[in-house]
Design a protein around this motif. Structure first.
Motif, PDB file in Angstrom:
ATOM      1  N   GLU A   1      -0.198  -4.612   4.879  1.00  0.00           N
ATOM      2  CA  GLU A   1      -1.136  -3.568   4.467  1.00  0.00           C
ATOM      3  C   GLU A   1      -1.197  -3.617   2.947  1.00  0.00           C
ATOM      4  OE1 GLU A   1      -1.979   0.806   6.204  1.00  0.00           O
ATOM      5  OE2 GLU A   1      -0.374   0.745   4.719  1.00  0.00           O
TER       6      GLU A   1
ATOM      7  N   SER B   1      -5.635   0.495  -0.233  1.00  0.00           N
ATOM      8  CA  SER B   1      -6.344   1.590   0.396  1.00  0.00           C
ATOM      9  C   SER B   1      -7.704   1.749  -0.283  1.00  0.00           C
ATOM     10  CB  SER B   1      -5.513   2.869   0.227  1.00  0.00           C
ATOM     11  OG  SER B   1      -6.220   3.977   0.730  1.00  0.00           O
TER      12      SER B   1
ATOM     13  N   ALA C   1      -6.161  -2.808   5.188  1.00  0.00           N
ATOM     14  CA  ALA C   1      -6.262  -1.723   4.196  1.00  0.00           C
ATOM     15  C   ALA C   1      -6.619  -0.416   4.887  1.00  0.00           C
ATOM     16  CB  ALA C   1      -7.330  -2.059   3.154  1.00  0.00           C
ATOM     17  N   LEU C   2      -6.181   0.662   4.282  1.00  0.00           N
ATOM     18  CA  LEU C   2      -6.519   2.000   4.757  1.00  0.00           C
ATOM     19  C   LEU C   2      -7.970   2.300   4.379  1.00  0.00           C
ATOM     20  CD1 LEU C   2      -4.164   3.527   6.020  1.00  0.00           C
ATOM     21  CD2 LEU C   2      -4.031   4.940   3.974  1.00  0.00           C
TER      22      LEU C   2
ATOM     23  N   ARG D   1       0.832  -1.208   0.000  1.00  0.00           N
ATOM     24  CA  ARG D   1       0.000   0.000   0.000  1.00  0.00           C
ATOM     25  C   ARG D   1       0.868   1.259   0.000  1.00  0.00           C
ATOM     26  NH1 ARG D   1      -0.741   4.880   2.393  1.00  0.00           N
ATOM     27  NH2 ARG D   1      -0.180   3.946   4.399  1.00  0.00           N
ATOM     28  N   ASP D   2       1.596   1.466   1.085  1.00  0.00           N
ATOM     29  CA  ASP D   2       2.314   2.730   1.270  1.00  0.00           C
ATOM     30  C   ASP D   2       3.455   2.856   0.263  1.00  0.00           C
ATOM     31  OD1 ASP D   2       3.013   5.127   2.365  1.00  0.00           O
ATOM     32  OD2 ASP D   2       3.697   4.348   4.287  1.00  0.00           O
TER      33      ASP D   2
END
Lengths: 301, 301
Positions: A44, A47, A77-78, A13-14
């Motif tokens: 993660e 998003s 997930a965000l 994700r990031d």
């Protein structure tokens, strides 16, 4: 004290959200599956923000749908709002990450709301996720310093953490968004946070902007924290300059703990294979120390 | 505990000897003078090895002759043998650095002698330097790991340290030559060394090959060490690949201690001006974290 640490890889994700070149959906799926194969138990993945904000992650629903799940692995997930939560629930995420900042100006810049105005937005997300039996983690940015305000008082951090737990989060992740923290500060913030939250509910998320990330993780470890974020290849957090440091590289954190004799559950050899594979996928050298050593960039004698 | 640390800049010697492009003598002199202006009180200036070995430092005598000295600043040089000591004495160095390894194979590769055979070579150097009233520091390589042998037993390190003090050295510097140490190991080695030497006679010298250097310095600090090496711009220790890490960057160590509120005596703003100037001199970007931040490479928000 138990010699075990839990590492979360936020790279999918990031990391990928900051890449200029979009990565194909099937390669995102493959990345997550390769990470699980290497023993990573917390990832993660993406998003559920509006695709207009982060087009690189517009395929979050499809990525989740295609991953072959493994028991014991938490895919998170965000989630910024209720619309995102609906998508996250449909995608069968294991954990929802809500987020806000410990400093007013950064929160306003990122979320377009004051800190006080943010809680009412997060409340239905946290409660909705809890009602579905999901883990909810609160990511707090600028805990150790703000790009606009400089120092952030610990009292402000504690107030945000306290309010998030009142909303119902299960765990908090404290982020050094701009990579300004030093280890003595980490030790002192963790000590304060421990007064209101047991440390098995606390993660630390460091950026290596000033080269302090591993030292900060070590300080967090000494203070009793057992949950840390890293990003494969050090991807993410700094989209502007190759080589400049954003997220601390997962494999460098892995070296730290493995060499200290702390159980991570991750196979370093298999993990480094994933790093090499990812380098091919995104078509540029990954800047982690471990990767440079693996490439034989320098084995000084 | 006194909140003060003494930082030594080894960049003029350990850094510049690894640069492909020779730096002009007057620029080496200017570098040392600029470092002193910024408040650095301990500088490894050059090496009195035979010019055939390290042609980049063949001008050691002239560099020392031309530096305008400052009271309270210690200028040191590497000295491998009696011929080198004669030159060092003539050059009016303040401190002599003798060196050897804690592991047999690295010592043999570097000095072409066994560890046992090395002491008789060092003895007249140490005693000759003491007779001139010079400070003598013993640099021990591969303390935390050897490129040929892997782990180095602490008992072996202690034996070398003990013998060096029997020869008459004033201080010892423990080097992580290939950058493999982790902080728990540093803590444990320092604890052992402290049983035979007071810590005000111990320096630590770290390479950042695996990104552990700042964490290792923090661990050394927690264990009571107050003397650390760094190299301006992170120069040195890895001549093969730009961006690959050798010596830990002095300015990153400076950030660590300044932000922790520990007195260094060095002015960070003036020091960073020297880094910017040096970048112009050697004609390539310096890879320290602090320099990248100063260049604005990434200020993530």
């Amino acid at each position: 004290m138990e010699e075990r640490v839990w590492l979360r890889d936020v790279g999918p994700r990031d990391g990928l959200q900051n890449e200029r070149v979009a990565v194909a959906t099937e390669l995102k799926v493959e990345l997550v599956e390769r990470l699980m194969d290497a023993g990573v138990v917390s990832i993660e993945v993406s998003s559920f923000v509006h695709p207009r904000w982060i087009p690189q992650l517009a395929d979050a629903d499809e990525v989740f749908a295609r991953i072959r799940r493994r028991p014991g692995v938490e895919l998170s997930a965000l989630v910024p709002n209720e619309r995102g939560l609906d998508r996250a629930i449909a995608a069968k995420v294991d954990a929802v990450h809500v987020f806000m900042s410990a400093s007013e100006s950064h929160n306003r810049k990122n979320i377009n709301k004051s800190i006080a105005e943010t809680y009412p937005v997060l409340r239905p997300v946290v409660q909705g996720a809890k009602a579905e039996g999901l883990v909810v983690r609160g990511y707090v940015s600028t805990v150790f310093g703000c790009p606009y305000e400089g120092d952030v008082p610990v009292s402000q951090v504690l107030s945000v953490v306290e309010r998030l737990f009142e909303l119902g989060i299960d765990e908090v992740a404290l982020g050094d968004t701009i990579g300004v923290a030093v280890p003595s500060q980490v030790a002192s913030v963790v000590r304060e946070v421990e007064r209101i939250v047991p440390l098995d509910r606390v993660s630390l998320h460091f950026h290596d902007t000033r080269g302090m990330a591993i030292a900060n993780i070590y300080a967090g470890w000494l203070a009793g924290v057992r949950r840390f974020d890293g990003s494969i290849g050090g991807l993410g957090g700094c989209p502007y300059a190759p080589g400049a440091s954003g997220n601390v590289a997962f494999e460098d954190v892995l070296y730290l703990f493995e060499k200290m004799g702390v159980e991570t559950g991750v196979d370093p050899v298999r993990y480094m294979d994933v790093v090499a594979w990812l380098e091919g996928v995104i078509g540029k050298p990954l800047a982690s120390h471990a990767r440079q050593v693996a490439r034989g960039a320098c084995e000084a004698t």
